[in-house]
Design an enzyme around this catalytic site. Sequence first.
Site, PDB file in Angstrom:
ATOM      1  CG  ASP A 139      44.028  47.940  38.037  1.00 54.63           C
ATOM      2  OD1 ASP A 139      45.455  47.953  38.100  1.00 54.63           O
ATOM      3  OD2 ASP A 139      43.481  47.181  37.655  1.00 54.63           O
ATOM      4  CG  ASP A 169      39.850  48.171  39.847  1.00 58.47           C
ATOM      5  OD1 ASP A 169      38.771  47.598  39.824  1.00 58.47           O
ATOM      6  OD2 ASP A 169      41.067  47.819  39.831  1.00 58.47           O
ATOM      7  CE  LYS A 228      43.287  47.326  34.621  1.00 58.23           C
ATOM      8  NZ  LYS A 228      42.532  46.265  34.357  1.00 58.23           N
ATOM      9  NE  ARG A 232      42.528  37.561  40.859  1.00 54.30           N
ATOM     10  CZ  ARG A 232      42.039  36.824  39.514  1.00 54.30           C
ATOM     11  NH1 ARG A 232      42.569  35.839  39.316  1.00 54.30           N
ATOM     12  NH2 ARG A 232      41.568  37.583  38.599  1.00 54.30           N
TER      13      ARG A 232
END
Length: 477
Positions: free
Chosen positions: A249, A268, A256, A331
């Site tokens: 990720d 992740d 990030k 999510r």
Amino acid sequence: MPTQLKYDTSLAKNAHLALIVAAGSAAQAQELQPQEQQYVQEQVQQEAKLVLLNRYTHRVYVVVAPEAKTVHARNEALRQAGHALLKQLRNDKVAEIAILDKTNTDASLYLAEGLYLSNYQYLSFKTKDAKPSPLHTITVADAHLSAQQVHELATVLEAVYTVRDLVNNPHSHQSATQFSEQLEALGRQAGFKTEVLDELKIQSLKMGGLLAVNQGSEEPPTFTIMEWKPDNAKNARPYVLVGKGVVYDTGGLSLKPTPQSMDYMKSDMAGAATIAGVIYALAKNNVPLHVIGLVPATDNRPGGKAVAPGDVITMHNGMTVEVLNTDAEGRLILADALSFAKKYDPQLVIDMATLTGSAMRAVGKEGLAVMGTAGETVMQALKEAGDRVHERTVEFPLWEEYGKQLESDIADLKNLGGADAGHITAGKFLEVFTSYPWVHFDIAGTAYLHSEDAYRGKLATGSGLRLVYNYLNALAR
């Protein structure tokens, strides 16, 4: 050489021995010579917890059984004692150790557990200066325990090793496709079925969340279905486990920072690895439950076609989502899997994910954040299962007011709440895609550690596996 845990009550004459004794009766251990008994008693009076006796041909390690206010606290202290014992065993270059409990309890199991988990190493890419642990065999020698008890524990701990290996693998050796192949290999080893859906099948199922996260990647996504269904399964409706499988990720276009963030985002997919480990242990221990595992897998990259903040996507269940932050990607793929889970008419769905930094800030590395709709009985049983293995849970609410933070001006909902309670709004987002009893575990704080924490070690921990296995195994009794 992987650590082996076995059961054998026939002690070899010169076997290295870990002897568990009660503080008040240390001098009564028949395995010790009179002078040794006196010496051990003197050490115990000085509050020693581990006493070493060198017999030259072999060593005896006297472990003083801890005193604690609760059984769970005692068992955890024994695991910690296993960690302390390992340091001494490595220093003494001991290859095999037998454990004998003179307190006539199940203490050996917990000492062995701490010892075994502490002995894990990840040396796959070490070409020099690798220092493998000399310890390779742990034998429980208590006649009052059974071979079945030891075998079951050994299988669960082997599964924890497997999860740690999966999570520690670098992304250079673990694309979504490679990850699905690794899960297939686990299925062949343990005896559960696997089916891997490729990108075309994922498109046909209209899993818009998984496809959106994958848009910036050069590697295709996968969706792996694992199923353990023994003929004697006690449940008519399956338990479904869902794991976040983001194999790497970057945050996507919502990039990030690198230090202490992107640089360990190979982890992740810890949620996906954990639920695969649970099914692996259930199958190898032949637990009579029908359990299904779902793993949506992809990396999250800022490539040329990457989903952009402000884009709207359509999910597997037909709902539209405004993507305000591409780093809130877990999510999105979980939501598609949770929606897909409805087809199984599940008894209960449990998802596990390294989902939010908010969960880590709320609970730290000491506990798992949990929330859900399964009801008080299930939540309490999960809490008790976690307490038994010291994977403690903190339950957070899913009050309706949190849902207001996910209201979108242009879509059915957005993928990001406000600045506060981020782990709860992430759970609230997932709840929208469920229509059955459901529990969500956010393991962001516990799945991967930057410094050693006793028997949990450093880097991947396998957090949550023993908890969920413990819970499901109890349902099968």
